[in-house]
Design a protein around this motif. Sequence first.
Motif, PDB file in Angstrom:
ATOM      1  N   ARG A  73       0.490  -1.448  -0.190  1.00 25.46           N
ATOM      2  CA  ARG A  73       0.191   0.242  -0.222  1.00 25.46           C
ATOM      3  C   ARG A  73       0.692   1.419   0.276  1.00 25.46           C
ATOM      4  NH1 ARG A  73      -3.725  -2.392   4.423  1.00 25.46           N
ATOM      5  NH2 ARG A  73      -5.268  -3.429   3.158  1.00 25.46           N
ATOM      6  N   LEU A  74       1.818   1.585   0.707  1.00 22.37           N
ATOM      7  CA  LEU A  74       2.676   2.625   0.777  1.00 22.37           C
ATOM      8  C   LEU A  74       3.345   2.455  -0.692  1.00 22.37           C
ATOM      9  CD1 LEU A  74       4.708   1.550   4.662  1.00 22.37           C
ATOM     10  CD2 LEU A  74       3.015   3.941   3.923  1.00 22.37           C
ATOM     11  N   MET A  75       3.598   2.057  -0.947  1.00 21.66           N
ATOM     12  CA  MET A  75       4.692   1.604  -2.368  1.00 21.66           C
ATOM     13  C   MET A  75       3.838   1.976  -3.453  1.00 21.66           C
ATOM     14  SD  MET A  75       7.724  -1.046  -2.171  1.00 21.66           S
ATOM     15  CE  MET A  75       6.544  -2.567  -2.540  1.00 21.66           C
ATOM     16  N   ARG A  76       2.193   1.558  -2.959  1.00 29.28           N
ATOM     17  CA  ARG A  76       1.723   2.354  -4.189  1.00 29.28           C
ATOM     18  C   ARG A  76       1.652   3.548  -4.282  1.00 29.28           C
ATOM     19  NH1 ARG A  76      -3.585  -2.281  -3.915  1.00 29.28           N
ATOM     20  NH2 ARG A  76      -2.840  -1.117  -2.039  1.00 29.28           N
ATOM     21  N   ARG A  77       1.474   4.058  -3.186  1.00 27.11           N
ATOM     22  CA  ARG A  77       0.636   5.621  -3.165  1.00 27.11           C
ATOM     23  C   ARG A  77       2.330   6.385  -3.478  1.00 27.11           C
ATOM     24  NH1 ARG A  77      -1.427   5.774   2.990  1.00 27.11           N
ATOM     25  NH2 ARG A  77      -2.418   3.069   2.519  1.00 27.11           N
ATOM     26  N   GLY A  78       3.302   5.691  -3.774  1.00 33.83           N
ATOM     27  CA  GLY A  78       4.636   6.264  -4.364  1.00 33.83           C
ATOM     28  C   GLY A  78       5.668   6.439  -3.093  1.00 33.83           C
ATOM     29  N   ALA A  79       5.613   5.869  -1.844  1.00 32.55           N
ATOM     30  CA  ALA A  79       6.495   6.107  -0.468  1.00 32.55           C
ATOM     31  C   ALA A  79       7.705   5.356  -1.064  1.00 32.55           C
ATOM     32  CB  ALA A  79       5.778   5.750   0.515  1.00 32.55           C
TER      33      ALA A  79
END
Length: 133
Positions: A73-79
Amino acid sequence: MEVAEELAGSADVQVVAVSFDAPERAAFWARDLDDRVRVLCDPERTLYARLGLGRASVARVWLHPRVWLAYARLMRRGARLARAGGDTRQLGGDAVLAADGSTAWIYRSRGPDDRPAPAEGAARARDARRLRR
């Protein structure tokens, strides 16, 4: 920190983030916090022990599906994920301490992905404040 937003305007409530990291390391992540959040360092983990915050197994920290889902989820948000530092097995928690120092409420995390909703902590802080009056 979302709890600080929930408690905006509550002058008699202080939101504090406690880290077992050294001050230099804590300063790195603390810069992303709301200005209303005070950061304290507890490298000896005295408060962690007093609140009964334990350590998770390696499997719970690194192999549990909920942890991988949280990272996705974090990576999908660009984190961008940073290299883990410190004790990755140390569990955190959220607590409300009353004005006299007693524990009014505590949530002990069961894993790195386990946190209460910010509204829950804010509501417990408001409850503790009402009891003080």
